[in-house]
Motif scaffolding. Structure first.
Motif, short mmCIF file in Angstrom:
data_model
loop_
_atom_site.label_atom_id
_atom_site.label_comp_id
_atom_site.label_asym_id
_atom_site.label_seq_id
_atom_site.Cartn_x
_atom_site.Cartn_y
_atom_site.Cartn_z
N TYR A 58 0.82 -1.20 0.00
CA TYR A 58 0.00 0.00 0.00
C TYR A 58 0.86 1.27 0.00
CZ TYR A 58 -4.00 -2.97 1.19
OH TYR A 58 -4.98 -3.93 1.19
N CYS A 59 2.17 1.11 -0.10
CA CYS A 59 3.06 2.27 -0.08
C CYS A 59 2.94 3.05 -1.39
CB CYS A 59 4.51 1.82 0.11
SG CYS A 59 4.82 0.86 1.61
N ARG A 60 3.41 4.27 -1.37
CA ARG A 60 3.39 5.11 -2.57
C ARG A 60 4.62 4.88 -3.43
NH1 ARG A 60 1.30 10.97 -0.11
NH2 ARG A 60 -0.74 10.20 0.64
N GLN A 61 5.37 3.85 -3.14
CA GLN A 61 6.58 3.54 -3.87
C GLN A 61 6.66 2.04 -4.11
OE1 GLN A 61 8.82 4.54 0.03
NE2 GLN A 61 10.28 3.25 -1.06
N THR A 62 7.39 1.63 -5.12
CA THR A 62 7.65 0.22 -5.35
C THR A 62 8.54 -0.30 -4.23
OG1 THR A 62 7.49 0.46 -7.75
CG2 THR A 62 8.71 -1.45 -6.94
N ILE A 63 8.25 -1.51 -3.77
CA ILE A 63 9.10 -2.15 -2.78
C ILE A 63 9.47 -3.54 -3.29
CG2 ILE A 63 8.13 -0.88 -0.83
CD1 ILE A 63 6.55 -3.39 -0.11
N TRP A 64 10.48 -4.13 -2.67
CA TRP A 64 10.97 -5.45 -3.06
C TRP A 64 10.92 -6.35 -1.82
CZ3 TRP A 64 12.31 -0.87 -4.99
CH2 TRP A 64 12.39 -0.73 -6.38
N PRO A 65 9.75 -6.96 -1.53
CA PRO A 65 9.67 -7.82 -0.35
C PRO A 65 10.69 -8.95 -0.40
CG PRO A 65 7.48 -7.32 -1.17
CD PRO A 65 8.45 -6.85 -2.21
N ALA A 66 11.17 -9.33 0.77
CA ALA A 66 12.13 -10.42 0.90
C ALA A 66 11.64 -11.38 1.98
CB ALA A 66 13.51 -9.87 1.26
N ASN A 97 8.69 -17.64 -3.80
CA ASN A 97 9.38 -17.21 -5.02
C ASN A 97 10.89 -17.15 -4.85
OD1 ASN A 97 9.04 -16.32 -7.84
ND2 ASN A 97 9.81 -14.35 -7.15
N GLY A 98 11.43 -18.04 -4.06
CA GLY A 98 12.87 -18.07 -3.87
C GLY A 98 13.41 -17.03 -2.93
N GLY A 99 12.53 -16.25 -2.30
CA GLY A 99 13.00 -15.29 -1.30
C GLY A 99 12.95 -13.84 -1.69
N GLY A 100 12.46 -13.51 -2.90
CA GLY A 100 12.40 -12.11 -3.29
C GLY A 100 11.51 -11.88 -4.50
N PHE A 101 10.86 -10.72 -4.53
CA PHE A 101 10.00 -10.36 -5.66
C PHE A 101 9.73 -8.86 -5.60
CE2 PHE A 101 7.69 -12.09 -2.09
CZ PHE A 101 6.67 -11.18 -1.84
N THR A 102 9.04 -8.34 -6.60
CA THR A 102 8.76 -6.91 -6.71
C THR A 102 7.27 -6.66 -6.54
OG1 THR A 102 10.58 -6.67 -8.29
CG2 THR A 102 8.99 -4.87 -8.17
N LEU A 103 6.93 -5.62 -5.80
CA LEU A 103 5.53 -5.19 -5.68
C LEU A 103 5.44 -3.69 -5.95
CD1 LEU A 103 4.04 -6.93 -2.49
CD2 LEU A 103 3.64 -7.51 -4.89
N SER A 107 18.75 -4.74 2.06
CA SER A 107 19.48 -5.61 1.12
C SER A 107 19.92 -6.92 1.78
CB SER A 107 20.73 -4.90 0.60
OG SER A 107 20.40 -3.87 -0.28
N CYS A 108 19.87 -8.00 1.01
CA CYS A 108 20.46 -9.27 1.45
C CYS A 108 21.62 -9.56 0.50
CB CYS A 108 19.42 -10.39 1.42
SG CYS A 108 18.51 -10.53 -0.14
N GLY A 109 22.70 -8.87 0.69
CA GLY A 109 23.82 -8.96 -0.24
C GLY A 109 23.45 -8.23 -1.53
N THR A 110 23.77 -8.84 -2.67
CA THR A 110 23.49 -8.22 -3.96
C THR A 110 22.43 -8.99 -4.74
OG1 THR A 110 25.28 -9.51 -5.01
CG2 THR A 110 25.85 -7.33 -4.12
N SER A 111 21.72 -9.88 -4.07
CA SER A 111 20.80 -10.78 -4.78
C SER A 111 19.36 -10.31 -4.73
CB SER A 111 20.89 -12.18 -4.17
OG SER A 111 19.99 -13.07 -4.80
N PHE A 112 18.65 -10.49 -5.85
CA PHE A 112 17.22 -10.19 -5.92
C PHE A 112 16.42 -11.14 -5.05
CE2 PHE A 112 13.13 -11.00 -8.19
CZ PHE A 112 12.55 -9.75 -7.99
N LYS A 113 16.82 -12.42 -5.03
CA LYS A 113 16.18 -13.43 -4.20
C LYS A 113 17.07 -13.72 -2.99
CE LYS A 113 13.47 -15.47 -7.93
NZ LYS A 113 13.01 -16.72 -8.59
N CYS A 114 16.53 -13.51 -1.81
CA CYS A 114 17.35 -13.54 -0.60
C CYS A 114 17.59 -14.96 -0.09
CB CYS A 114 16.69 -12.72 0.50
SG CYS A 114 16.68 -10.95 0.16
N GLY A 115 18.86 -15.26 0.15
CA GLY A 115 19.23 -16.54 0.74
C GLY A 115 19.67 -16.39 2.18
#
Length: 287
Positions: free
Chosen positions: A36-44, A52-58, A96-104
Motif C-alpha cells: 500500500y506504499c506510494r513507492q515500489t518495494i521489493w519484499p524479501a 518465489n525463492g525469497g524475493g519479488f517486486t511489488l 538488502s540481502c547482499g546483492t541478490s534479488f532473491k534472498c538466501g
C-alpha cells in the motif's frame, strides 16, 4: 460516488484471489503480501523456498499470494530503493540481502520484520529490534485460539527518527531508522551481558520512541507482553504502509474470508461480484 481507497485494494485483491488464488490443504497457511506504499518495494523472505525463492517486486497496490507449510519458520521484510540488473544482481537503500534479488539470508539493518513460527498455535510478531524502514502490519484471518489480533507498526518512524539513528538516502531524505543497539552497541541497548534478561533490560529513551509510534511491535528484545501474538490455523495478510484496521481478505480451501475495519464483514459472492465490477470498470477506463 467516490470509492473509499481503503476498500479498493482489498476488493481488487478479492477478485484476484477468487480467480487464481491457491487452494491449499487444511494444514497449510496462505500468505497474502500487499504493498500500500506510494513507492515500489521489493519484499524479501527468509527462508524463501515457498516464497518465489525469497524475493519479488511489488508496485503500489500490487499483491502476491504464497502457501507455506505448518513447519515454516521465518521472516518477511521490505526492501526499498532497489536497482537490479537482468541477472538479478543489484543493491537497495534498505533491507538488502547482499546483492541478490532473491534472498538466501537475512537482510541488512535497518529493516522492519514480520516474524513467524507456524505450529499449533502459530506465533507471529512485527519487530523493530533491527530498526525500521517501512510501516508493516500482520493481520490473521480465519484463525482460532490465541488472541488472533493484528500486529505491527502502522506509524512511520522516518520523519521523527533521532538524527543519530537516521539513515539517509539520495537527496538526504531519511530512508530508515536504526536501532540504538545497532548504532551504539552497548550492553544496555542490546540486552546483553548484565542486561541479558527481562528484569535488567528495560525500555530506553530510544525504544520508547519506537514503542510510541508502534505500540504492537517489538521495540527492544524483551518487549514481549504487547508484541507477540498467537493464533491457530490462520492465514496471514502482510501489509506494507497500511493501518492495522485496514480491510483485508484471504482465500483458503474454496472459501473467501475477510477481516475488515469499522464493522465491515466482506464475506460471500456479493463482495466478489463487487470486486469484479471494480476491475471491469477500471479496465474500461484505461481502454
Amino acid at each position: 460516488m467516490e470509492l473509499d481507497k481503503n476498500l479498493f485494494f482489498p476488493l481488487l485483491l478479492v477478485s484476484f484471489i477468487f480467480i487464481s488464488g491457491p487452494k491449499p490443504s487444511e494444514g497449510a497457511r496462505v500468505f497474502t503480501i500487499v504493498n500500500y506504499c506510494r513507492q515500489t518495494i521489493w519484499p524479501a523472505v527468509f527462508p524463501g523456498e515457498n516464497f518465489n525463492g525469497g524475493g519479488f517486486t511489488l508496485k503500489t497496490g500490487e499483491s502476491r499470494i504464497f502457501t507455506a507449510p505448518v513447519s515454516w519458520s521465518g521472516r518477511i521484510w521490505g526492501r526499498t530503493g532497489c536497482k537490479f540488473d537482468s541477472s538479478g544482481n543489484g543493491s537497495c537503500e534498505t533491507g538488502s540481502c547482499g546483492t541478490s534479488f532473491k534472498c538466501g539470508g537475512s537482510g541488512n539493518t535497518p529493516a522492519s520484520l514480520a516474524e513467524f513460527t507456524l505450529a499449533s498455535p502459530d506465533f507471529y510478531d512485527v519487530s523493530l529490534v533491527d530498526g525500521f524502514n517501512l510501516p508493516m502490519t500482520v493481520t490473521p484471518i480465519n484463525g482460532s485460539g490465541g488472541n488472533c489480533s493484528a500486529a505491527g507498526c502502522d506509524g512511520d518512524l522516518r520523519p521523527n527518527c533521532p538524527k543519530e539513528l537516521a539513515v539517509r538516502g539520495g537527496g538526504g531524505r531519511v530512508v530508515g531508522c536504526r536501532s540504538a543497539c545497532d548504532v551504539f552497541s552497548t550492553d544496555e541497548y542490546c540486552c546483553k551481558g548484565l542486561y541479558a534478561n527481562p528484569v535488567t533490560c528495560q525500555p530506553t529513551s530510544y525504544s520508547k520512541i519506537f514503542k510510541k509510534a508502534c505500540p504492537t511491535a517489538y521495540s527492544y528484545a524483551y518487549d514481549d507482553p504487547s508484541s507477540i501474538f498467537t493464533c491457530s490455523a490462520s492465514d496471514y495478510v502482510v501489509s506494507f504502509c497500511s493501518s492495522r484496521n485496514h480491510s483485508v481478505c484471504s482465500y483458503h480451501n474454496n472459501k473467501l474470508v475477510c477481516a475488515a475495519a469499522s464493522g465491515l464483514r466482506a464475506n460471500g459472492i456479493k463482495w466478489v461480484m463487487m470486486a469484479f465490477t471494480l476491475i471491469i470498470t477500471s479496465l474500461w477506463k484505461t481502454c
